[in-house]
Design a protein around this motif. Structure first.
Motif, PDB file in Angstrom:
ATOM      1  N   MET A   1       0.855  -1.181   0.000  1.00 12.43           N
ATOM      2  CA  MET A   1       0.000   0.000   0.000  1.00 12.43           C
ATOM      3  C   MET A   1       0.891   1.230   0.000  1.00 12.43           C
ATOM      4  SD  MET A   1      -3.238  -1.004   0.146  1.00 12.43           S
ATOM      5  CE  MET A   1      -4.210   0.248   0.889  1.00 12.43           C
ATOM      6  N   ARG A   2       0.386   2.263  -0.664  1.00 12.25           N
ATOM      7  CA  ARG A   2       1.118   3.523  -0.694  1.00 12.25           C
ATOM      8  C   ARG A   2       0.122   4.673  -0.763  1.00 12.25           C
ATOM      9  NH1 ARG A   2       0.707   5.790  -5.665  1.00 12.25           N
ATOM     10  NH2 ARG A   2       0.360   4.432  -7.458  1.00 12.25           N
ATOM     11  N   LYS A   3       0.602   5.853  -0.429  1.00 14.62           N
ATOM     12  CA  LYS A   3      -0.247   7.031  -0.570  1.00 14.62           C
ATOM     13  C   LYS A   3      -0.390   7.363  -2.057  1.00 14.62           C
ATOM     14  CE  LYS A   3       0.349   9.002   3.920  1.00 14.62           C
ATOM     15  NZ  LYS A   3       0.787  10.112   4.737  1.00 14.62           N
ATOM     16  N   ALA A   4      -1.560   7.796  -2.428  1.00 15.32           N
ATOM     17  CA  ALA A   4      -1.820   8.181  -3.811  1.00 15.32           C
ATOM     18  C   ALA A   4      -1.127   9.502  -4.125  1.00 15.32           C
ATOM     19  CB  ALA A   4      -3.322   8.312  -4.041  1.00 15.32           C
ATOM     20  N   THR A   5      -0.811   9.681  -5.399  1.00 21.07           N
ATOM     21  CA  THR A   5      -0.267  10.946  -5.886  1.00 21.07           C
ATOM     22  C   THR A   5      -1.187  11.465  -6.990  1.00 21.07           C
ATOM     23  OG1 THR A   5       1.081  10.016  -7.680  1.00 21.07           O
ATOM     24  CG2 THR A   5       2.082  10.081  -5.450  1.00 21.07           C
ATOM     25  N   LEU A   6      -0.972  12.704  -7.373  1.00 19.24           N
ATOM     26  CA  LEU A   6      -1.791  13.278  -8.449  1.00 19.24           C
ATOM     27  C   LEU A   6      -1.605  12.506  -9.751  1.00 19.24           C
ATOM     28  CD1 LEU A   6      -1.430  17.086  -7.671  1.00 19.24           C
ATOM     29  CD2 LEU A   6      -3.438  15.632  -7.298  1.00 19.24           C
ATOM     30  N   ASN A   7      -0.477  11.811  -9.913  1.00 23.01           N
ATOM     31  CA  ASN A   7      -0.261  10.985 -11.110  1.00 23.01           C
ATOM     32  C   ASN A   7      -1.241   9.815 -11.187  1.00 23.01           C
ATOM     33  OD1 ASN A   7       1.871  12.581 -11.943  1.00 23.01           O
ATOM     34  ND2 ASN A   7       3.405  11.331 -10.900  1.00 23.01           N
ATOM     35  N   ASP A   8      -1.832   9.445 -10.058  1.00 26.80           N
ATOM     36  CA  ASP A   8      -2.788   8.335 -10.019  1.00 26.80           C
ATOM     37  C   ASP A   8      -4.204   8.756 -10.401  1.00 26.80           C
ATOM     38  OD1 ASP A   8      -0.883   6.465  -8.948  1.00 26.80           O
ATOM     39  OD2 ASP A   8      -1.154   7.404  -6.980  1.00 26.80           O
ATOM     40  N   LEU A   9      -4.442  10.045 -10.484  1.00 28.89           N
ATOM     41  CA  LEU A   9      -5.800  10.571 -10.588  1.00 28.89           C
ATOM     42  C   LEU A   9      -6.585  10.036 -11.787  1.00 28.89           C
ATOM     43  CD1 LEU A   9      -7.621  12.342  -8.927  1.00 28.89           C
ATOM     44  CD2 LEU A   9      -6.727  14.333 -10.132  1.00 28.89           C
ATOM     45  N   ASN A  10      -5.982  10.002 -12.964  1.00 25.70           N
ATOM     46  CA  ASN A  10      -6.724   9.529 -14.146  1.00 25.70           C
ATOM     47  C   ASN A  10      -7.142   8.072 -13.998  1.00 25.70           C
ATOM     48  OD1 ASN A  10      -6.696  11.985 -15.452  1.00 25.70           O
ATOM     49  ND2 ASN A  10      -4.821  11.542 -16.587  1.00 25.70           N
ATOM     50  N   THR A  11      -6.244   7.240 -13.467  1.00 27.02           N
ATOM     51  CA  THR A  11      -6.587   5.826 -13.283  1.00 27.02           C
ATOM     52  C   THR A  11      -7.675   5.674 -12.228  1.00 27.02           C
ATOM     53  OG1 THR A  11      -4.336   5.201 -13.897  1.00 27.02           O
ATOM     54  CG2 THR A  11      -5.656   3.540 -12.755  1.00 27.02           C
ATOM     55  N   VAL A  12      -7.567   6.434 -11.142  1.00 25.65           N
ATOM     56  CA  VAL A  12      -8.602   6.404 -10.100  1.00 25.65           C
ATOM     57  C   VAL A  12      -9.953   6.773 -10.706  1.00 25.65           C
ATOM     58  CG1 VAL A  12      -9.426   7.599  -8.023  1.00 25.65           C
ATOM     59  CG2 VAL A  12      -7.066   6.747  -8.127  1.00 25.65           C
ATOM     60  N   MET A  13      -9.991   7.809 -11.519  1.00 28.48           N
ATOM     61  CA  MET A  13     -11.256   8.243 -12.121  1.00 28.48           C
ATOM     62  C   MET A  13     -11.796   7.207 -13.110  1.00 28.48           C
ATOM     63  SD  MET A  13     -11.992  10.801 -10.387  1.00 28.48           S
ATOM     64  CE  MET A  13     -13.576  10.977 -11.182  1.00 28.48           C
ATOM     65  N   ASN A  14     -10.913   6.510 -13.817  1.00 27.81           N
ATOM     66  CA  ASN A  14     -11.371   5.430 -14.705  1.00 27.81           C
ATOM     67  C   ASN A  14     -11.981   4.291 -13.902  1.00 27.81           C
ATOM     68  OD1 ASN A  14     -10.662   6.716 -17.089  1.00 27.81           O
ATOM     69  ND2 ASN A  14      -8.613   5.822 -17.129  1.00 27.81           N
ATOM     70  N   ILE A  15     -11.381   3.959 -12.762  1.00 25.79           N
ATOM     71  CA  ILE A  15     -11.932   2.910 -11.898  1.00 25.79           C
ATOM     72  C   ILE A  15     -13.294   3.347 -11.364  1.00 25.79           C
ATOM     73  CG2 ILE A  15     -11.614   1.679  -9.702  1.00 25.79           C
ATOM     74  CD1 ILE A  15      -8.539   1.764 -10.360  1.00 25.79           C
ATOM     75  N   ASN A  46      -4.242  15.457  -1.741  1.00 30.45           N
ATOM     76  CA  ASN A  46      -3.566  16.590  -1.096  1.00 30.45           C
ATOM     77  C   ASN A  46      -3.587  16.485   0.428  1.00 30.45           C
ATOM     78  OD1 ASN A  46      -2.811  17.789  -3.519  1.00 30.45           O
ATOM     79  ND2 ASN A  46      -4.729  18.922  -3.681  1.00 30.45           N
ATOM     80  N   ASN A  47      -4.593  15.810   0.972  1.00 32.65           N
ATOM     81  CA  ASN A  47      -4.692  15.612   2.423  1.00 32.65           C
ATOM     82  C   ASN A  47      -3.998  14.327   2.892  1.00 32.65           C
ATOM     83  OD1 ASN A  47      -6.175  17.967   2.954  1.00 32.65           O
ATOM     84  ND2 ASN A  47      -8.073  16.962   2.351  1.00 32.65           N
ATOM     85  N   ASN A  48      -3.366  13.627   1.947  1.00 31.76           N
ATOM     86  CA  ASN A  48      -2.656  12.373   2.264  1.00 31.76           C
ATOM     87  C   ASN A  48      -3.565  11.328   2.896  1.00 31.76           C
ATOM     88  OD1 ASN A  48       0.055  13.062   1.393  1.00 31.76           O
ATOM     89  ND2 ASN A  48       0.027  14.543   3.071  1.00 31.76           N
ATOM     90  N   THR A  49      -4.799  11.228   2.412  1.00 33.33           N
ATOM     91  CA  THR A  49      -5.754  10.271   2.977  1.00 33.33           C
ATOM     92  C   THR A  49      -6.191   9.194   1.983  1.00 33.33           C
ATOM     93  OG1 THR A  49      -7.604  11.750   2.448  1.00 33.33           O
ATOM     94  CG2 THR A  49      -6.649  11.933   4.668  1.00 33.33           C
ATOM     95  N   LEU A  50      -5.689   9.253   0.753  1.00 28.40           N
ATOM     96  CA  LEU A  50      -6.042   8.249  -0.254  1.00 28.40           C
ATOM     97  C   LEU A  50      -4.873   7.280  -0.413  1.00 28.40           C
ATOM     98  CD1 LEU A  50      -8.308   7.401  -2.237  1.00 28.40           C
ATOM     99  CD2 LEU A  50      -7.051   8.636  -4.010  1.00 28.40           C
ATOM    100  N   TYR A  51      -5.177   5.997  -0.268  1.00 24.66           N
ATOM    101  CA  TYR A  51      -4.160   4.953  -0.322  1.00 24.66           C
ATOM    102  C   TYR A  51      -4.443   4.019  -1.485  1.00 24.66           C
ATOM    103  CZ  TYR A  51      -3.098   6.663   4.328  1.00 24.66           C
ATOM    104  OH  TYR A  51      -2.765   7.469   5.382  1.00 24.66           O
ATOM    105  N   ILE A  52      -3.372   3.589  -2.123  1.00 22.68           N
ATOM    106  CA  ILE A  52      -3.439   2.767  -3.332  1.00 22.68           C
ATOM    107  C   ILE A  52      -2.883   1.383  -3.044  1.00 22.68           C
ATOM    108  CG2 ILE A  52      -2.494   2.506  -5.677  1.00 22.68           C
ATOM    109  CD1 ILE A  52      -4.334   4.906  -5.578  1.00 22.68           C
ATOM    110  N   ILE A  65      -8.968   7.023   3.982  1.00 18.32           N
ATOM    111  CA  ILE A  65      -9.088   6.860   5.427  1.00 18.32           C
ATOM    112  C   ILE A  65      -8.778   8.201   6.071  1.00 18.32           C
ATOM    113  CG2 ILE A  65      -8.299   5.590   7.462  1.00 18.32           C
ATOM    114  CD1 ILE A  65      -7.069   3.548   5.343  1.00 18.32           C
ATOM    115  N   ASP A  66      -9.772   8.770   6.745  1.00 24.19           N
ATOM    116  CA  ASP A  66      -9.558  10.032   7.438  1.00 24.19           C
ATOM    117  C   ASP A  66     -10.331  10.025   8.752  1.00 24.19           C
ATOM    118  OD1 ASP A  66     -12.236  10.723   6.876  1.00 24.19           O
ATOM    119  OD2 ASP A  66     -11.708  11.956   5.153  1.00 24.19           O
ATOM    120  N   TYR A  67     -10.587  11.197   9.295  1.00 25.47           N
ATOM    121  CA  TYR A  67     -11.280  11.303  10.589  1.00 25.47           C
ATOM    122  C   TYR A  67     -12.517  12.192  10.465  1.00 25.47           C
ATOM    123  CZ  TYR A  67      -6.742   9.470  11.544  1.00 25.47           C
ATOM    124  OH  TYR A  67      -5.617   8.693  11.479  1.00 25.47           O
ATOM    125  N   ASN A  68     -12.987  12.356   9.239  1.00 24.09           N
ATOM    126  CA  ASN A  68     -14.116  13.243   8.965  1.00 24.09           C
ATOM    127  C   ASN A  68     -15.426  12.472   8.964  1.00 24.09           C
ATOM    128  OD1 ASN A  68     -12.301  15.392   8.554  1.00 24.09           O
ATOM    129  ND2 ASN A  68     -11.986  14.756   6.441  1.00 24.09           N
TER     130      ASN A  68
END
Length: 164
Positions: A1-15, A46-52, A65-68
């Protein structure tokens, strides 16, 4: 597992696009073309709460995963009043389904919570989302009750797990 980066965004949106199609085909309208959207995931990143979860360089799934806690959670009788981790926006790439990725994502949420001395996790899913209902229950979560979110016609089942 790793924290997501903005480079992951297009793949995340396709999923997400494929997941919404799958959800809608079974009568689950929890997600749509408006939510979750690109801005939602940019904020998570940007909040470091999305994990891949990656397999051989491909995104197999992700989890926020956050506290909201949603204000609607206040209506329910949770078993703990302590600070809780909250699972949001979890999806498995259709190419990796039926391989235990969902369980691995939940197990990671449990581990990261324990590592941060958080012993309580909350989450919710649409009342017609049988796949997530089954996954949460299989992973030890218990239903606490149902809430209605603004703009949504149906109810959402809320779940919790108290970690040891």
């Amino acid at each position: 597992m790793r924290k997501a980066t903005l480079n992951d965004l297009n793949t995340v949106m396709n999923i997400i696009k494929e997941t919404v199609k799958d959800m809608n085909s079974s009568g689950n309208y929890q997600w749509d073309n408006n939510y979750p959207n690109k801005n939602t995931f940019e904020n998570d990143i940007n909040n470091n709460t999305l994990y891949i979860k990656e397999i051989d360089g491909d995104i197999a799934g992700f989890i926020c995963i956050d506290y909201n806690e949603a204000k609607e959670y206040d209506e329910l009788n949770w078993s703990s009043n302590q600070k809780s981790a909250v699972i949001h926006r979890m999806a498995v790439n259709p190419n990796f389904r039926r391989r235990g990725i969902g369980t691995k994502l939940i197990d990671f949420a449990k581990k990261i919570s324990i590592d941060k001395n958080i012993n309580h996790i909350k989450t919710d899913t649409h009342s017609s989302n049988d796949k997530m209902d089954n996954l949460f229950r299989k992973c030890g979560f218990n239903p606490v009750g149902e809430v209605k979110f603004a703009g949504k016609e149906d109810t959402f089942i809320c779940y919790e797990i108290v970690l040891k």
